[in-house]
Design an enzyme around this catalytic site. Structure first.
Site, PDB file in Angstrom:
ATOM      1  N   GLN A   1      -1.962  -2.141  -4.490  1.00 49.87           N
ATOM      2  CA  GLN A   1      -2.459  -3.204  -5.424  1.00 49.87           C
ATOM      3  C   GLN A   1      -0.800  -3.570  -6.008  1.00 49.87           C
ATOM      4  O   GLN A   1      -0.393  -4.066  -6.666  1.00 49.87           O
ATOM      5  CB  GLN A   1      -1.613  -1.988  -6.630  1.00 49.87           C
ATOM      6  CG  GLN A   1      -2.238  -2.635  -8.081  1.00 49.87           C
ATOM      7  CD  GLN A   1      -3.899  -2.175  -8.344  1.00 49.87           C
ATOM      8  OE1 GLN A   1      -4.524  -1.309  -8.183  1.00 49.87           O
ATOM      9  NE2 GLN A   1      -4.191  -3.303  -9.117  1.00 49.87           N
ATOM     10  N   PHE A   2      -1.409  -5.348  -5.151  1.00 47.80           N
ATOM     11  CA  PHE A   2      -0.252  -6.597  -5.968  1.00 47.80           C
ATOM     12  C   PHE A   2      -0.772  -6.416  -7.176  1.00 47.80           C
ATOM     13  O   PHE A   2       0.273  -6.996  -7.369  1.00 47.80           O
ATOM     14  CB  PHE A   2      -0.551  -7.915  -5.154  1.00 47.80           C
ATOM     15  CG  PHE A   2      -2.162  -8.124  -5.656  1.00 47.80           C
ATOM     16  CD1 PHE A   2      -1.947  -9.485  -6.159  1.00 47.80           C
ATOM     17  CD2 PHE A   2      -3.704  -8.341  -5.358  1.00 47.80           C
ATOM     18  CE1 PHE A   2      -2.429 -10.386  -6.617  1.00 47.80           C
ATOM     19  CE2 PHE A   2      -4.864  -8.851  -6.038  1.00 47.80           C
ATOM     20  CZ  PHE A   2      -4.279 -10.342  -6.951  1.00 47.80           C
ATOM     21  N   THR A   3      -1.330  -6.185  -8.044  1.00 49.54           N
ATOM     22  CA  THR A   3      -1.330  -6.516  -9.569  1.00 49.54           C
ATOM     23  C   THR A   3      -0.679  -6.245 -10.441  1.00 49.54           C
ATOM     24  O   THR A   3       0.505  -6.428 -11.540  1.00 49.54           O
ATOM     25  CB  THR A   3      -2.642  -6.718  -9.877  1.00 49.54           C
ATOM     26  OG1 THR A   3      -3.052  -5.222 -10.259  1.00 49.54           O
ATOM     27  CG2 THR A   3      -3.935  -7.410  -9.264  1.00 49.54           C
TER      28      THR A   3
END
Length: 148
Positions: free
Chosen positions: A78-80
């Site tokens: 989950q890079f966000t």
């Protein structure tokens, strides 16, 4: 490294309609990797996640870890989680690690959880995923490997 951890009664992740990972009860982890994170960060978070006492004992107190309850882990990249929303209306993701650094570290993190005796299911790194879960409690925590 930053992980949003949710205690779950059941959860699944699909990619293009195909189930990639599924758990019956345990933890759903949204895993963000920052630029500069190392295997030490992954080891710290894996140890913390495996040992957190956030499941109810017989008295109804959060006193048991996912290991002690026989729970499973659904780990989702989950890079966000490293989206900076302080300026403007579009998040800035400059704090997130590039995929060529993040993917091997994400894989290592999942291996470290497995080495601690956990069953770990995953989605597909970098894919658009649909995640479904029944949040138990709800219990949701944020675990970070370093001071923000």
């Amino acid at each position: 490294m930053r992980v949003v951890l949710q205690r779950s009664k059941n959860a699944a992740v699909t990619v293009d309609g195909q189930t990639m990972g599924k758990i019956s009860h345990g933890l759903v982890l949204l895993v963000g990797i920052a630029d500069g994170d190392t295997e030490q960060d992954a080891a710290y978070i894996a140890e913390k996640v495996a040992g957190l006492r956030i499941f109810d004992d017989q008295a109804g107190r959060m006193n048991l870890s996912v290991l002690e309850t026989g729970g499973q882990v659904l780990s989702i990249s989950q890079f966000t989680l490293y989206g900076d929303c302080r300026k403007g209306r579009r998040p800035n993701f400059m704090g997130a690690a590039r995929p060529e650094h993040a993917e091997p570290l994400y894989d290592r993190f999942n291996d470290l959880l497995r080495e601690r005796g956990l069953q770990v299911e995953t989605g597909r790194f970098g894919a658009r995923m649909d995640v479904s879960l029944v949040n138990d409690g709800p219990v949701t925590l944020i675990v970070e490997s370093r001071q923000a």
